[in-house]
Scaffold this active site. Sequence first.
Site, PDB file in Angstrom:
ATOM      1  NE  ARG A  58      -2.649   1.109   3.411  1.00 15.42           N
ATOM      2  CZ  ARG A  58      -2.845   0.446   4.554  1.00 15.42           C
ATOM      3  NH1 ARG A  58      -3.569  -0.650   4.570  1.00 15.42           N
ATOM      4  NH2 ARG A  58      -2.312   0.861   5.680  1.00 15.42           N
ATOM      5  CE1 TYR A 111     -12.859  17.568 -13.448  1.00 11.46           C
ATOM      6  CE2 TYR A 111     -12.433  16.768 -11.234  1.00 11.46           C
ATOM      7  CZ  TYR A 111     -12.814  16.533 -12.539  1.00 11.46           C
ATOM      8  OH  TYR A 111     -13.119  15.255 -12.930  1.00 11.46           O
ATOM      9  CG  ASP A 183      -6.390  20.711 -10.850  1.00 11.86           C
ATOM     10  OD1 ASP A 183      -5.600  20.414 -11.781  1.00 11.86           O
ATOM     11  OD2 ASP A 183      -7.453  20.100 -10.641  1.00 11.86           O
ATOM     12  CE  LYS A 208      -8.773  14.462 -17.037  1.00 15.00           C
ATOM     13  NZ  LYS A 208      -9.124  15.547 -16.158  1.00 15.00           N
TER      14      LYS A 208
END
Length: 399
Positions: A58, A111, A183, A208
């Site tokens: 993890r 966003y 962002d 993206k």
Amino acid sequence: MKEKTRLVTAGRHPERFAGLVNTPIFRGSTILHGSMAEWEEKKKRRAADEPGATTYGRFGTPTHHALEEAIAELEGGYRSQVFPSGLAACATALTALLAAGDHVLLTDSAYSPTRTFLTRVLGRFGVEVTIYDPTSGGGIEASMRPNTRVVYVESPGSETFEIQDIPAIAAVAHRHGAKVVMDNTWGTPLFFKPFEHGVDVSIQAATKYIVGHSDAMLGIVTCTEETWPLIKRTTQDLGQTAGPDDVYLALRGLRTMNVRLQQHWKSGVEVASWLETRPEVEKVLHPALPSHPGHALWKRDFLGAAGLFAVVLKPASPAAVEAFIDSLQLFGIGVSWGGYESLVIPFNPSGDRVTAKWPYTGQALRLHVGLEDPADLIADLEGGFAALAEIEVCTPLRA
Ligand SMILES: *Cc1c(COP(=O)(O)O)cnc(C)c1O
């Protein structure tokens, strides 16, 4: 070292992996240790935050650490952390830096799922949110409160493409003891250098341009040395972990990102400039065009432009707009962006905006210009306008 070279070399260690050019995909949960002494030693190295010292899947594998090392180097931050999506990266960064009773300033152009997370989730835990005008720059000073801990920026804004004066915003935030979280997905690690402009925590929706082929979801947070311990601890407290196959795809995409972005930039400007000449178009919102209200700031702070921008059509009936979009063959109808293919999606920001009224009445479309030949994309859009005209003659040009 120059940027293009760095993109090729960052995070690569062939000597550790039998000489393989690419860090392989490491799958795993349990990591075995040869003795108790080795286990204790590893725990110590992990507690000391040694990069790559991990006791469990993890916390990442060498595949994850290769991407984290590369992005930290490219964005110019101290360390990076991988997330299973861009939104998970946004949500964890905000959770790390905010607590009950804190206040956050959020750009009106953020966003929208980030905005929903802040108001719907952190709002429930006693975090106060004030939405500010993305173009206000140092004017955010008026909205700062003694308990303002974070100023959240996104430049250009999602859908509406306002360019923010990040250095001016950062100066005010830091004077008041707040951190700047950005962002930086549109800017990518190549076209905007957040840490040179006062940002404390930078977020990439790697889904993206970093992945770049529309085949994986991933997010990355990059931090200053000061913000890193909180981000890292919160990531682990929330159990955030990404799959190694997706991380591998991001590493693979990263190596060609510069050549892809150069083409997205060039083709995007070509298509946007052509759209500006069309009588059916009210406005093109592309920061690299001189007609964009934030063009001077873009020129000052950015090193390039993504292939993502907006176009507002002159008022036309919904049926005509539908005919325009449906006739397009090369622009697929879909969200996300940053892959090699062109996309179109209608949007309507007027309902969400609180600081400034959206000044346009016609249908707004977000376009992603992919790696097709721009002449074909322009011909496709030309066909769209013909389909639109067949349904309806556009309202005449205003005087
Ligand atoms: C897509 C996107 C995100 C979210 O990324 P996911 O990987 O889809 O969760 C965040 N910010 C911006 C600006 C985006 O375009």
